[in-house]
Design an enzyme around this catalytic site. Structure first.
Site, PDB file in Angstrom:
ATOM      1  CE  LYS A  70      47.328  26.443  39.245  1.00 46.01           C
ATOM      2  NZ  LYS A  70      47.684  26.312  40.648  1.00 46.01           N
ATOM      3  CE  LYS A  83      52.324  36.392  27.071  1.00 46.92           C
ATOM      4  NZ  LYS A  83      50.954  36.934  27.025  1.00 46.92           N
TER       5      LYS A  83
END
Length: 155
Positions: A70, A83
């Site tokens: 995750k 990013k």
């Protein structure tokens, strides 16, 4: 133990077009289409593609040392086209890493070409230093190549 691996790829695609893919959720959709042997699925757990978005990434069985992870978007800078994504569960955290971050930057070279700069920064807990040898930039390299090829052939 702290480490970093990097990759840069020049592509004949405008930076703005690349950032449309890398800056939000589109990259996750594209990798499962373009690289199904590398990424089985990428699902949004929470968020809309902005900072705080959490994704669940599943890898095909038997193809990777890790089966899932995750990740959370912790920085999205649309001006600098940067990013930063941090693994918050699974992945290398299960192998003794205390930090695993992916940095993606789209650098405008000229109006028709860009550089996709990908890097991984990590920290390994004492006693797990040998696992640092498992860190590889290969998947990010494959993503950059596949997206670059897709966009140049699309034109």
């Amino acid at each position: 133990m702290v480490g970093k691996v990097e990759h840069e790829l020049e592509v004949r695609v405008p930076a703005s077009e690349l950032w449309e893919i890398y800056g939000g959720l589109e990259v996750g959709k594209m990798v499962t289409k373009l690289l199904p042997d590398v990424f089985e699925s990428v699902e949004v757990v929470e968020g809309d593609g902005g900072v705080g978005t959490v994704l669940n990434v599943i890898f095909p069985k038997g193809t990777s040392l890790v089966t899932y992870l995750k990740e959370k978007f912790i920085v999205i800078d649309n001006e600098k086209r940067v990013k930063v994504v941090e693994v918050i569960e699974g992945g290398f955290l299960d192998l003794g890493f205390s930090l695993y971050q992916v940095y993606l930057q789209i650098i405008e070279k000229d109006s028709k070409s860009s550089i996709i700069k990908s890097s991984i920064e990590y920290e390994v807990k004492p006693g797990s230093e040998a696992n640092a040898s498992f860190v590889s930039i290969q998947n990010l390299q494959l993503v950059a190549e596949a997206i670059g090829k897709y966009l140049t052939e699309k034109v």
